[in-house]
Write a protein that holds these residues in place. Structure first.
Motif, PDB file in Angstrom:
ATOM      1  N   ARG A 256      -2.875  -6.482  50.093  1.00  0.00           N
ATOM      2  CA  ARG A 256      -3.009  -6.661  48.647  1.00  0.00           C
ATOM      3  C   ARG A 256      -2.938  -5.336  47.900  1.00  0.00           C
ATOM      4  NH1 ARG A 256      -7.509 -10.028  45.102  1.00  0.00           N
ATOM      5  NH2 ARG A 256      -6.862  -9.186  43.090  1.00  0.00           N
ATOM      6  N   TYR A 257      -3.567  -4.268  48.378  1.00  0.00           N
ATOM      7  CA  TYR A 257      -3.664  -3.018  47.644  1.00  0.00           C
ATOM      8  C   TYR A 257      -2.740  -1.972  48.275  1.00  0.00           C
ATOM      9  CZ  TYR A 257      -7.674  -5.318  45.597  1.00  0.00           C
ATOM     10  OH  TYR A 257      -8.478  -6.206  44.955  1.00  0.00           O
ATOM     11  N   ARG A 258      -1.785  -1.486  47.508  1.00  0.00           N
ATOM     12  CA  ARG A 258      -0.841  -0.469  47.972  1.00  0.00           C
ATOM     13  C   ARG A 258      -1.269   0.882  47.417  1.00  0.00           C
ATOM     14  NH1 ARG A 258       3.813   1.194  45.379  1.00  0.00           N
ATOM     15  NH2 ARG A 258       3.662  -0.636  43.994  1.00  0.00           N
ATOM     16  N   ARG A 259      -1.574   1.803  48.302  1.00  0.00           N
ATOM     17  CA  ARG A 259      -2.083   3.114  47.897  1.00  0.00           C
ATOM     18  C   ARG A 259      -0.940   4.015  47.426  1.00  0.00           C
ATOM     19  NH1 ARG A 259      -6.275   4.163  52.986  1.00  0.00           N
ATOM     20  NH2 ARG A 259      -6.978   1.972  53.089  1.00  0.00           N
ATOM     21  N   LEU A 260      -1.241   4.747  46.328  1.00  0.00           N
ATOM     22  CA  LEU A 260      -0.244   5.651  45.760  1.00  0.00           C
ATOM     23  C   LEU A 260      -0.547   7.110  46.070  1.00  0.00           C
ATOM     24  CD1 LEU A 260       0.221   3.985  42.239  1.00  0.00           C
ATOM     25  CD2 LEU A 260       1.573   3.639  44.310  1.00  0.00           C
ATOM     26  N   ARG A 261      -1.770   7.544  45.794  1.00  0.00           N
ATOM     27  CA  ARG A 261      -2.122   8.932  46.066  1.00  0.00           C
ATOM     28  C   ARG A 261      -3.640   9.064  46.159  1.00  0.00           C
ATOM     29  NH1 ARG A 261      -3.363  12.007  41.238  1.00  0.00           N
ATOM     30  NH2 ARG A 261      -3.317  10.634  39.386  1.00  0.00           N
TER      31      ARG A 261
ATOM     32  N   VAL B  15       1.516  15.127  33.809  1.00  0.00           N
ATOM     33  CA  VAL B  15       2.901  14.779  34.126  1.00  0.00           C
ATOM     34  C   VAL B  15       3.016  14.558  35.627  1.00  0.00           C
ATOM     35  CG1 VAL B  15       5.295  15.545  34.048  1.00  0.00           C
ATOM     36  CG2 VAL B  15       3.713  16.150  32.189  1.00  0.00           C
ATOM     37  N   ARG B  16       3.526  13.377  35.983  1.00  0.00           N
ATOM     38  CA  ARG B  16       3.682  13.081  37.407  1.00  0.00           C
ATOM     39  C   ARG B  16       5.076  13.498  37.876  1.00  0.00           C
ATOM     40  NH1 ARG B  16       0.777   8.583  35.582  1.00  0.00           N
ATOM     41  NH2 ARG B  16      -1.264   8.388  36.543  1.00  0.00           N
TER      42      ARG B  16
ATOM     43  N   GLN C 191      -5.802   6.188  44.405  1.00  0.00           N
ATOM     44  CA  GLN C 191      -5.163   5.413  43.351  1.00  0.00           C
ATOM     45  C   GLN C 191      -4.259   4.391  44.037  1.00  0.00           C
ATOM     46  OE1 GLN C 191      -2.678   7.643  40.705  1.00  0.00           O
ATOM     47  NE2 GLN C 191      -1.944   5.833  39.602  1.00  0.00           N
ATOM     48  N   ALA C 192      -4.385   3.123  43.655  1.00  0.00           N
ATOM     49  CA  ALA C 192      -3.642   2.060  44.322  1.00  0.00           C
ATOM     50  C   ALA C 192      -3.167   1.047  43.291  1.00  0.00           C
ATOM     51  CB  ALA C 192      -4.510   1.386  45.382  1.00  0.00           C
ATOM     52  N   VAL C 193      -2.311   0.153  43.759  1.00  0.00           N
ATOM     53  CA  VAL C 193      -1.788  -0.926  42.913  1.00  0.00           C
ATOM     54  C   VAL C 193      -2.206  -2.249  43.524  1.00  0.00           C
ATOM     55  CG1 VAL C 193       0.283  -2.067  42.063  1.00  0.00           C
ATOM     56  CG2 VAL C 193       0.169   0.425  42.076  1.00  0.00           C
ATOM     57  N   ASP C 194      -2.758  -3.129  42.698  1.00  0.00           N
ATOM     58  CA  ASP C 194      -3.097  -4.490  43.114  1.00  0.00           C
ATOM     59  C   ASP C 194      -1.805  -5.308  43.094  1.00  0.00           C
ATOM     60  OD1 ASP C 194      -3.945  -7.108  43.363  1.00  0.00           O
ATOM     61  OD2 ASP C 194      -5.733  -6.807  42.137  1.00  0.00           O
ATOM     62  N   ASN C 195      -1.306  -5.648  44.276  1.00  0.00           N
ATOM     63  CA  ASN C 195      -0.022  -6.347  44.369  1.00  0.00           C
ATOM     64  C   ASN C 195      -0.065  -7.741  43.764  1.00  0.00           C
ATOM     65  OD1 ASN C 195       1.320  -4.237  45.699  1.00  0.00           O
ATOM     66  ND2 ASN C 195       0.436  -4.848  47.663  1.00  0.00           N
ATOM     67  N   GLN C 196      -1.232  -8.366  43.735  1.00  0.00           N
ATOM     68  CA  GLN C 196      -1.326  -9.725  43.192  1.00  0.00           C
ATOM     69  C   GLN C 196      -1.383  -9.737  41.674  1.00  0.00           C
ATOM     70  OE1 GLN C 196      -4.288 -12.224  44.887  1.00  0.00           O
ATOM     71  NE2 GLN C 196      -3.740 -11.777  47.015  1.00  0.00           N
TER      72      GLN C 196
ATOM     73  N   GLY D 216      -0.837  -6.787  39.748  1.00  0.00           N
ATOM     74  CA  GLY D 216       0.044  -5.789  39.184  1.00  0.00           C
ATOM     75  C   GLY D 216      -0.648  -4.733  38.356  1.00  0.00           C
ATOM     76  N   ARG D 217      -1.908  -4.443  38.632  1.00  0.00           N
ATOM     77  CA  ARG D 217      -2.616  -3.428  37.866  1.00  0.00           C
ATOM     78  C   ARG D 217      -2.991  -2.261  38.775  1.00  0.00           C
ATOM     79  NH1 ARG D 217      -8.347  -6.568  36.714  1.00  0.00           N
ATOM     80  NH2 ARG D 217      -8.955  -6.903  38.894  1.00  0.00           N
ATOM     81  N   THR D 218      -3.179  -1.095  38.158  1.00  0.00           N
ATOM     82  CA  THR D 218      -3.585   0.100  38.894  1.00  0.00           C
ATOM     83  C   THR D 218      -5.103   0.088  39.054  1.00  0.00           C
ATOM     84  OG1 THR D 218      -1.731   1.326  37.967  1.00  0.00           O
ATOM     85  CG2 THR D 218      -3.495   2.609  38.950  1.00  0.00           C
ATOM     86  N   VAL D 219      -5.574   0.380  40.262  1.00  0.00           N
ATOM     87  CA  VAL D 219      -6.999   0.375  40.549  1.00  0.00           C
ATOM     88  C   VAL D 219      -7.341   1.648  41.319  1.00  0.00           C
ATOM     89  CG1 VAL D 219      -7.164  -2.146  40.599  1.00  0.00           C
ATOM     90  CG2 VAL D 219      -6.678  -0.889  42.707  1.00  0.00           C
ATOM     91  N   ALA D 220      -8.640   1.853  41.494  1.00  0.00           N
ATOM     92  CA  ALA D 220      -9.135   2.941  42.339  1.00  0.00           C
ATOM     93  C   ALA D 220      -9.845   2.320  43.531  1.00  0.00           C
ATOM     94  CB  ALA D 220     -10.077   3.842  41.556  1.00  0.00           C
ATOM     95  N   LEU D 221      -9.508   2.772  44.744  1.00  0.00           N
ATOM     96  CA  LEU D 221     -10.133   2.295  45.975  1.00  0.00           C
ATOM     97  C   LEU D 221     -11.075   3.365  46.498  1.00  0.00           C
ATOM     98  CD1 LEU D 221      -7.246   0.663  48.062  1.00  0.00           C
ATOM     99  CD2 LEU D 221      -9.016  -0.481  46.740  1.00  0.00           C
TER     100      LEU D 221
END
Length: 571
Positions: free
Chosen positions: A298-303, A570-571, A315-320, A322-327
């Protein structure tokens, strides 16, 4: 009341009635005015004594008592006595007794300097209303009466208001209206008093009003413990749910219920029984159907956002959704660490405040138990101060007021933060502050643990009582928030920095006084009070928030404005 007024005049004549210009009874009138001025002073002292026990609790009974004291002591008794004194002089001037003895009346016919016969001077002229609106003397005499009958009451009004404000220290000032409005009514309702009598009554009233501030101040404000108790919200009463009906036959077949499981103490304050129980019982946060507890898909980690003894924040994305979350993931959690994270999740789930981080879920990730939280774009307060310099008084005031409101909302739900510090305050791109990292669910190897394994917080920002091993409390959070605000204003922790965490912890346990406070800030005095080593002496968070918001309002600044404006990274 005329007999009471005549007795007051006789007493005043005995206390101070010298036989020189402008006359013994003229001096006695000023002395009577001084005695009348004692009633408002006594009323203010009585209100200050009442607040010693009630603090800032203004229910119907307390407000009624304060209102009655103000009306009786400032308006009713002084008005009756002033009119009674004037009535005595009128009666004597008309040939009556006025309640005075024969020898006393005989001395009133004695003439002195510019006054002439005292009975005619005090009881045979125009009243206050006639003198001010229908003057019969020249411009010089009218100026004299205008200054005496308007200026003296205005000065007296100022000091009556100061008496009331001194009696209401460390609390709202609105009950003081019972005093100054009653005084204005006294001035208006004494318009029928003889003008010369009123002048000398006010000449005696004013000095006592000035000196009356001293005894009111000596009573002192209510203690911090009384204020904190009076501002605490009453706990709601909850009726227990009735047990479900079970037929007798079923009761015989059912086994006895198992004993309640006991859990260790948590970092949750016992402010409300329902919220405290929710935060103390371990177990996952209830999630909506379909959210999933497996987590890996469910949660895809970004950085990676942070790493420490508690684990790692991603920092991750909730795949279900579609929002950015913190794990927030614990490293190889043992049962104690896992239980603390569950408590933290339950505690955070009960808090609803715009400046508190929100918790969404608690899931099992492949590398540990993960707390799913709101992702806050921005920078920690510590980084903002380190890179951009200290905040000004307005920005620090907004920071203090909003964070005090966030902590108050947490305390009302029975939750203590226990680690308020600059790195746990995030400033979003709009400059608004957010409080993160409640509960301190960390591993046993964290350097900020005591020898007993009890988490106390970061040494540079830990309260003295917590460093000494005492249980955390709302006052501990208030101390840490004040230390964070002091850092924002000065760029240094209030006790300064130490070479090692152990040295900083020992300095905190010894309650070393703060040496790095921003002395030139308008918040310096409030910071000193909030950083008091004794928790009972610190102002409550509600009191701090009200005082800071009041200063911001007087300065023309909105209390909920940005602390500082950040440029998005800036990313």
């Amino acid at each position: 009341m005329e007999s009471f007024a005549s007795s007051l005049l006789s007493l005043a004549h005995e206390l101070f009635g010298p036989g020189f210009c402008p006359g013994d009874w003229v001096w006695a009138t000023s002395t009577a005015g001084a005695l009348i001025a004692l009633f408002p002073v006594l009323g203010a002292v009585l209100v200050a004594l009442i607040r010693k026990g009630t603090g800032n609790r203004y229910d119907a009974v307390v407000v009624s008592v304060i209102g009655a004291v103000g009306v009786v002591s400032v308006f009713l008794l002084p008005w009756l006595l002033a009119n009674g004194v004037s009535g005595v002089y009128r009666a004597v001037n008309a040939g009556g007794t006025g309640g005075l003895s024969g020898p006393e009346r005989s001395t009133m016919t004695t003439e002195y300097c510019f006054v002439g016969a005292q009975s005619s001077y005090l009881g045979g002229g125009q009243n206050v209303y006639e003198t001010l609106f229908y003057p019969s003397a020249g411009a010089l005499a009218y100026g004299y009466y205008l200054g005496a009958l308007v200026g003296l009451p205005l000065l007296s009004l100022l000091f009556v208001k100061l008496q009331a404000r001194s009696a209401l220290r460390r609390g709202p000032g609105w009950p003081g209206r019972f005093f100054w409005i009653s005084f204005i009514a006294l001035v208006l309702f004494t318009a029928g008093v003889e003008a010369n009598t009123a002048v000398h009554l006010w000449l005696g009233f004013l000095p006592v009003s000035v000196l009356g501030i001293i005894p009111v101040s000596l009573v002192g404000p209510p203690s911090r413990s009384v204020l904190q108790r009076s501002e605490r919200k009453p706990e709601p009463r909850r009726e227990p749910d009735p047990p479900p009906y079970v037929p007798p036959a079923e009761q015989q077949r059912q086994p006895p219920p198992p004993p309640d499981k006991q859990y260790p103490a948590t970092s949750v304050a016992p402010a409300q029984e329902s919220a405290g129980a929710l935060a103390a019982v371990p177990g996952p946060v209830p999630v909506p159907p379909g959210s999933g507890q497996a987590g890996s898909s469910r949660y895809r980690r970004l950085r990676r956002l942070g790493h420490g003894g508690f684990g790692t924040v991603w920092q991750a994305v909730d795949n279900q959704l579609g929002r950015t979350v913190a794990l927030k993931i614990a490293h190889a959690p043992d049962p104690d660490t896992e239980e603390r994270m569950q408590r933290e999740a339950r505690a955070l789930a009960t808090i609803n405040h715009p400046n508190c981080v929100r918790v969404y879920d608690l899931v099992e990730e492949p590398d540990g138990l993960a707390l799913v939280m709101e992702y806050l774009e921005g920078q920690p307060l510590g980084a903002v101060v380190d890179n951009g310099g200290p905040l000004d008084d307005v920005a620090a005031g907004r920071l203090w007021a909003t964070m005090a409101g966030a902590l108050t909302a947490a305390h009302e739900k029975g939750v203590l933060h226990r680690d308020v510090k600059p790195s746990n305050v995030i400033l979003d791109p709009g400059g608004l502050a957010h409080l993160i990292d409640f509960g301190i669910a960390r591993s046993k190897g964290d350097s900020t643990m005591t020898a007993t394994g009890m988490m106390i917080g970061t040494p540079d920002f830990v309260a003295p009582e917590a460093a000494a091993g005492a249980a955390a409390s709302p006052a501990s959070d208030a101390w840490q928030l004040a230390a964070t605000v002091s850092y924002a204003l000065s760029g240094s922790p209030p006790r300064g920095t130490r070479e090692t965490p152990m040295a900083a912890l020992m300095a905190a346990a010894r309650a070393e006084p703060p040496a790095q406070l921003p002395r030139r800030s308008v918040h310096a005095k409030l910071l000193m009070a909030s950083l008091d080593p004794q928790p009972r002496n610190r102002p409550t968070l509600n009191a701090v928030r009200k005082e800071v918001e009041g200063w911001l309002s007087r300065s023309g600044a909105a209390p909920d404005g940005p602390v500082t404006r950040l440029v998005p990274r800036v990313r």
